[in-house]
Scaffold this motif. Structure first.
Motif, short mmCIF file in Angstrom:
data_model
loop_
_atom_site.label_atom_id
_atom_site.label_comp_id
_atom_site.label_asym_id
_atom_site.label_seq_id
_atom_site.Cartn_x
_atom_site.Cartn_y
_atom_site.Cartn_z
N TRP A 149 64.98 70.59 20.87
CA TRP A 149 63.84 71.18 20.20
C TRP A 149 63.03 72.07 21.13
CZ3 TRP A 149 63.87 71.81 15.31
CH2 TRP A 149 64.71 71.00 14.55
N THR A 180 64.86 75.22 20.85
CA THR A 180 64.55 75.89 19.59
C THR A 180 63.21 76.60 19.66
OG1 THR A 180 65.78 74.16 18.46
CG2 THR A 180 64.32 75.50 17.12
N VAL A 181 62.19 75.89 20.15
CA VAL A 181 60.85 76.49 20.19
C VAL A 181 60.82 77.68 21.14
CG1 VAL A 181 58.49 76.06 20.93
CG2 VAL A 181 59.62 74.42 19.45
N ASN A 185 62.77 80.71 19.95
CA ASN A 185 62.08 81.32 18.82
C ASN A 185 60.89 82.19 19.26
OD1 ASN A 185 63.00 81.02 16.08
ND2 ASN A 185 62.96 78.84 16.48
N LEU A 186 60.42 81.98 20.51
CA LEU A 186 59.34 82.83 21.00
C LEU A 186 59.76 84.30 20.93
CD1 LEU A 186 58.18 81.02 24.25
CD2 LEU A 186 57.08 81.01 22.03
N THR A 229 69.47 85.87 18.14
CA THR A 229 70.88 85.61 17.83
C THR A 229 71.73 85.72 19.10
OG1 THR A 229 70.46 86.61 15.69
CG2 THR A 229 72.75 86.26 16.28
N LEU A 230 71.40 86.67 19.96
CA LEU A 230 72.13 86.80 21.23
C LEU A 230 71.95 85.56 22.09
CD1 LEU A 230 71.72 90.44 22.53
CD2 LEU A 230 73.76 89.30 21.70
N GLY A 251 73.97 82.71 20.22
CA GLY A 251 75.40 82.86 20.00
C GLY A 251 75.81 82.27 18.67
N GLY A 252 74.89 82.22 17.73
CA GLY A 252 75.18 81.64 16.42
C GLY A 252 73.98 81.83 15.53
N TYR A 253 73.90 81.00 14.50
CA TYR A 253 72.80 81.15 13.57
C TYR A 253 71.66 80.18 13.87
CZ TYR A 253 76.40 83.76 11.18
OH TYR A 253 77.38 84.66 10.88
N SER A 254 71.89 79.29 14.79
CA SER A 254 70.84 78.35 15.21
C SER A 254 71.23 77.84 16.59
CB SER A 254 70.74 77.20 14.21
OG SER A 254 71.99 76.56 14.10
N ARG A 264 76.22 78.82 26.91
CA ARG A 264 75.70 79.96 27.69
C ARG A 264 74.55 79.52 28.58
NH1 ARG A 264 75.26 84.22 23.18
NH2 ARG A 264 77.28 83.29 22.91
N PRO A 295 69.79 68.10 14.96
CA PRO A 295 69.21 69.32 14.38
C PRO A 295 68.43 69.05 13.10
CG PRO A 295 71.59 69.53 14.70
CD PRO A 295 71.25 68.10 14.94
#
Lengths: 687, 138
Positions: free
Chosen positions: A156, A159-160, A163-164, A177-178, A181-184, A192, A278
Motif C-alpha cells: 500500500w 500504491t500511495v 499514485n503521487l 503505468t510505466l 508495468g501493468g494496470y495496478s 522492476r 490488493p
C-alpha cells in the motif's frame, strides 16, 4: 584529489604500479596527508559514518539478494525463509532493515550539521547540491527497498507513492503505468523495483565519490566557519581524523546494534508482517519514519497536485539554499538569530514527522498546515531576511585563535545531552503500563522479554499442545516446519521426537508415477499443514472472515503505544505489544456486551479486538486441554502458553539474537573505549 | 517498461453475472488488478444521487451520466480512491456511498466525491450490458 602527490612507495612492485596508475598517491594525498581543520567536532564524523553505512547496506543487500525471490507470490515467504533458514539470515535482515533507518538518521544529522555551520556556502555549493542528489537517491532506494518484503505496508506504500505521480497533468497516468508495468501495483512492479533497488546504491556510491572529490577540492568547513590559513590550523587526515572517525563509527555502532539485536521491529510497522493483499487497505497507511515530515506536508495541502508539488519542493528547496542564505558569516555559532531559528526549524521537522504518523483529522490537519508554512518560511523568508538584518558576532581570525579562545562550551553541550538522556532513562524506569486506557491490552510478564529473555521450554511445549488441539482446526502455521521443533532455542524436543510428531500428520505429496496426488505421513522437513486449501475456502467455512495464519501473528499484531510511551519503550526494550494483544484477545471474550456496542449476527464481543466484533467464537475454556506437567488448566494459563509458543513461531531465532547481541555489546563497548583512548593519545598535542 | 503482452492479454474484458446480487447489496470483482464495485442500488440511494444539485459538487457529473439508462439500479465504479489509490469501503460514510479509510474521502451513492482530499469521482470503467443480468467489463 588535492594536487600531484609526492608519495613514493618503497616497495619496487608498488613503484612499478604507481608509475602507471598513481592510485596509491591519490589515496595518500586524499586520506593520509590531506589537511583537515583542527577544530572539527564530532558532528563531522557523520561523513565517515555514512560511508560506513553505505558499505554495510551494499554488503548485506548483496547477500540478501542471493536468497530473495522477487515474485509477488513468493517474495513475502522468501523473506521469512531468509530469517528462519539462512545461516544468520535474521542478522542480515535486521542489519539491512535497521541499517536503512540508521543511514537516514545519520544523513539527517549530517544535513542539519551542514545547515547549522553553513557548510553549503561559497565555495561549497556544488558539494551541497551533490549531497541533496544523494539524499534524493537514498529516498528512492529506501522506498523501493521497503516494497520488496511485499507485506501490506509495502504494497500500500507502493500504491500511495506511485499514485503521487498521477497528479502530474497530461503525463501522470502514463508515468504511473510505466512505474507499475501493468494496470495496478503487481508482480511487474515488484520486479522492476527489485532491479532498481539493486542499481541505485551503486549510483549513490558514484555520487558519493563526486561528493568527496568536491569536498577535497573546496576543503572541509569547520565549526568556526573560517578557512584554514596556516599549517597551524590543520592536522593531517591520518591519524587524526581517521581515529576520530573510527571512534565516532564505534559509538554509532552501539546505537545500530541496539536496534539490530534488541529492537529490530521498533521502527517497522506490524502490518508489514501480513502478506500483501490488493483487496484490503490497512486503516492507516504510514510510510517509514524517515519520510514522515514530507508525508505530513503532502497531506496538509488539500489539493492533490499542490500537495505533491509541496512535498517535492520541500526537498528541492535545499538545492537553492546556498543562494537563499546570503549571509557572509558561515557558522551559526556567530549568528545569534540564525542559531535560534535553526533550532526552531529542527523542532518543526520533528513535529511534522510526528504529525505524519497521525490520522489526518481535526487538530492534526490544522497543525500540519501551520508547520508546513513554518517549514517553507524558514527557507524562503527567515534565511533571506536574516542575512540582511542580522548583525553577527565577530568571527575569529583563524582556527588556531578560535581553539585558544574556546572554554568549557563543549563540556557544557555534552552535559546537556547526558542530562536529557538521563531524564529519558529515568522516565522510562517508571512502569510504562501504569496509565493505559481500558481497551489497551494489559501488560504481561513474559519469559522472553528483555535483553536476556529466553523462551520457557515448558510453556512452548504446552503452547504447542494448545495450538494442536484447539487453534489448528482453523488456523494454519505454514511457515513452521516440524524440524523446527527440534532446533536450539525452540521447545526443546529431540530430533526423534520431532519426527514422531511429524508422522502423526498426513501430508499431501505427489504427483506419483501415475500422475496422482497421494497422502503420506509427515516428515521433519514438512511444514505444518494448513486446515484449509486456500483463503477462499477458509473464508467460506468461517462466515466470511478467513482465520489468519498464526506463524507471524505475534509480530503482525500490535497496538498504538502513544506518546510518550513509545520513547520509553526504546530504552526499556519493550516490544511485546503483539504477545500482549494476542493473549488479551484470547481472554477478552465476554458474553455480557456493554451498552453502546452492537455486535452483528455471527460475531462475538471481544473487549480488545478493534471494533469489538470478532468472528472467532471464544476458543478456550477451563479444562479444555489436559496438561501433563501439573500446570493449571485455566484459560489464563492456556493463553499465556499458546502466546509464548506463537512468539517462538514468529521468531524462532530470538534467543540466538539476544545472546549474540550481548556478546556484540561487550565487544563494542571495549572497542569504543580503546578507540577513545587512542584518539586522546593521537590528539594530545593538537588541542 | 510498458506492460508486457501477457499482462495486456490478462486485462481482456470479463463478464459478470448480476443475478445473485440482491437490492442493496454490492459485489467486488477484480479487473486488471483493480477492484470494481458493482452496487445494486436501492430506490433511496438512486433518489439521493439524483436529488443533489450537480453544480455544487466538487467534480460535477450527473448520476444519469454515470449509469446506463434502463439500468439505473446498477452502479459500476472502479473502487480506487482518486486521491492516493486506497480502496474505499462500500456502504460507509455520510453519503450512503463509499468511504476511504486512508485519508477520509467520502463518495456518494453515485461514486461522486463529496468530501475529503480526493480530487475526482470514482471512475466508471468501460462496460456494457450483455443481457439484463449480465455485464461485460472492458
Amino acid at each position: 584529489m588535492s594536487g600531484p602527490s609526492d608519495f613514493q612507495p618503497s616497495n619496487p612492485a608498488l613503484q612499478w604500479l604507481e608509475r602507471r596508475l598513481p592510485i596509491l598517491g591519490l589515496m595518500h594525498s586524499s586520506f593520509v596527508v590531506y589537511p583537515t581543520p583542527r577544530n572539527l567536532n564530532y558532528w563531522w564524523t557523520f561523513g565517515a559514518i555514512l560511508s560506513f553505512m553505505l558499505g554495510m547496506q551494499i554488503l548485506t543487500g548483496v547477500i540478501l539478494a542471493m536468497h530473495y525471490t522477487p515474485h509477488a507470490d513468493l517474495a513475502f515467504k522468501s523473506v521469512e525463509l531468509i530469517v528462519r533458514d539462512v545461516n544468520y539470515g535474521w542478522l542480515l535482515r535486521n542489519m539491512h532493515a535497521c541499517g536503512a533507518s540508521m543511514f537516514f538518521f545519520a544523513v539527517y544529522v549530517h544535513m542539519l550539521r551542514g545547515l547549522y555551520y553553513g557548510s553549503y556556502k561559497e565555495p561549497r555549493e556544488v558539494l551541497w547540491i551533490l549531497g541533496v542528489i544523494i539524499y534524493l537517491l537514498m529516498m528512492a532506494t529506501g522506498f523501493m527497498g521497503y516494497v520488496l518484503p511485499w507485506g501490506q505496508m509495502s504494497f500500500w506504500g507502493a500504491t500511495v507513492i506511485t499514485n503521487l505521480f498521477s497528479a502530474i497533468p497530461y503525463f501522470g497516468e502514463s508515468i504511473v503505468t510505466l512505474l507499475w508495468g501493468g494496470y495496478s501495483v503487481g508482480n511487474p512492479t515488484l520486479n522492476r523495483f527489485f532491479s532498481l533497488h539493486y542499481l541505485l546504491p551503486f549510483l549513490i556510491a558514484g555520487v558519493v565519490v563526486l561528493h568527496v572529490w568536491a569536498l577535497h577540492v573546496a576543503g572541509q568547513n569547520n565549526p568556526d566557519g573560517v578557512e584554514p590559513k596556516t599549517e597551524k590550523d590543520t592536522v593531517p587526515f591520518t591519524p587524526h581524523a581517521t581515529i576520530k572517525d573510527g571512534f565516532g563509527v564505534a559509538c554509532f555502532l552501539l546505537l545500530y546494534a541496539w536496534f539490530i539485536f534488541y529492537m529490530p521491529n521498533y521502527l517497522g510497522d506490524a502490518d508489514n508482517y501480513i502478506p500483501a493483499n490488493p483487496g484490503v487497505t490497512p486503516p492507516h497507511i504510514v510510510p517509514e519514519w524517515y519520510y514522515l515530515p514530507f508525508y505530513a506536508i503532502l497531506r496538509s495541502i488539500p489539493n492533490k497536485l499542490a500537495g505533491v508539488i509541496g512535498m517535492f519542493s520541500a526537498i528541492i528547496v535545499l538545492c537553492f539554499l546556498p543562494w537563499l542564505d546570503a549571509a557572509r558569516t558561515r557558522s551559526s555559532k556567530y549568528r545569534p538569530l540564525a542559531k535560534q531559528f535553526f533550532w526552531i526549524f529542527v523542532v518543526v521537522c520533528i513535529l511534522l514527522g510526528y504529525l505524519g504518523a497521525q490520522p489526518p483529522e481535526g487538530i492534526y490537519v490544522i497543525a500540519g498546515r501551520v508547520l508546513t508554512v513554518c517549514y517553507f518560511a524558514y527557507f524562503l523568508i527567515v534565511l533571506p531576511l536574516l542575512s540582511r538584518i542580522e548583525r553577527p558576532r565577530p568571527v575569529p581570525n583563524s582556527i588556531s585563535e578560535a581553539i585558544l579562545a574556546k572554554g568549557g562550551k563543549a563540556v557544557a553541550s555534552i552535559a546537556v545531552v547526558l542530562v536529557a538522556a538521563g531524564a529519558l532513562f529515568l522516565g522510562s524506569l517508571q512502569d510504562a503500563r501504569a496509565s493505559e486506557g481500558s481497551d489497551k491490552p494489559p501488560g504481561n510478564k513474559w519469559s522472553f522479554s528483555g535483553p536476556f529473555g529466553k523462551f520457557d521450554r515448558g510453556a512452548l511445549q504446552r503452547g504447542l499442545k494448545v495450538y494442536k488441539e484447539v487453534c489448528a482446526s482453523c488456523h494454519g502455521l505454514s511457515y513452521v516446519a516440524f524440524r523446527n521443533l527440534a532446533e536450539a532455542g525452540g521447545p526443546g524436543y529431540s530430533v526423534a521426537q520431532a519426527a514422531a510428531f511429524a508422522s502423526e500428520y498426513k501430508v499431501k505429496d505427489g504427483p506419483n508415477d501415475a500422475g496422482d496426488m497421494f497422502e503420506r505421513p509427515g516428515r521433519p522437513a514438512d511444514y505444518f499443514p494448513s486446515p484449509f486449501p486456500n483463503e477462499q475456502a477458509a473464508r467460506a467455512a468461517n462466515g466470511g472472515a478467513a482465520p489468519p495464519d498464526l506463524s507471524l501473528i505475534t509480530k503482525a499484531r500490535s497496538y498504538g503505544r502513544g506518546f510518550p510511551w513509545f520513547i520509553f519503550d526504546f530504552f526499556t526494550q519493550y516490544q511485546e505489544q503483539g504477545p500482549d494483544y494476542v493473549s488479551a484477545v484470547l481472554q477478552g471474550f465476554d458474553d455480557h456486551v456493554p451498552e453502546g456496542v452492537t455486535i452483528p449476527e455471527g460475531s462475538y464481543y471481544n473487549k480488545y479486538f478493534p471494533g469489538h466484533a470478532i468472528k472467532m467464537p471464544k476458543p478456550l475454556s477451563d479444562g479444555q486441554v489436559t496438561y501433563d506437567d501439573g500446570s493449571p488448566t485455566t484459560v489464563a494459563q492456556y493463553a499465556k502458553d499458546v502466546t509464548t509458543f506463537l512468539m517462538w513461531t514468529a521468531e524462532p531465532h530470538m534467543e540466538a539474537r539476544k545472546r549474540l547481541g550481548f556478546q556484540v555489546f561487550v565487544f563494542l563497548i571495549l572497542f569504543a573505549g580503546l578507540m577513545y583512548f587512542t584518539k586522546k593519545k593521537v590528539w594530545a598535542d593538537s588541542h | 517498461m510498458n506492460p508486457d503482452a501477457s499482462t495486456i492479454a490478462a486485462g481482456a474484458p470479463i463478464e459478470v453475472d448480476l443475478s445473485p446480487v440482491a437490492e442493496g447489496q454490492d459485489i467486488k470483482v477484480f479487473w486488471r488488478g483493480k477492484p470494481i464495485y458493482i452496487s445494486h442500488r436501492t430506490k433511496k440511494q438512486i433518489d439521493e444521487a439524483r436529488g443533489v444539485n450537480v453544480a455544487s459538487l466538487p467534480d460535477p457529473e450527473t448520476d444519469e451520466a454515470r449509469v446506463k439508462s434502463g439500468h439505473e439500479q446498477w452502479l459500476v465504479v472502479i473502487g480506487i480512491c482518486t486521491h492516493l489509490g486506497c480502496i474505499p469501503i462500500a456502504h460507509e460514510g455520510n453519503y450512503d456511498g463509499f468511504f476511504c479509510p486512508c485519508h477520509g474521502s467520502q463518495y456518494d451513492s453515485s461514486g461522486r466525491i463529496r468530501q475529503g482530499p480526493a480530487p475526482a469521482n470514482l471512475p466508471v470503467p468501460p462496460y456494457t450490458f450483455v443481457s439484463d443480468t449480465k455485464i461485460q467489463i472492458g
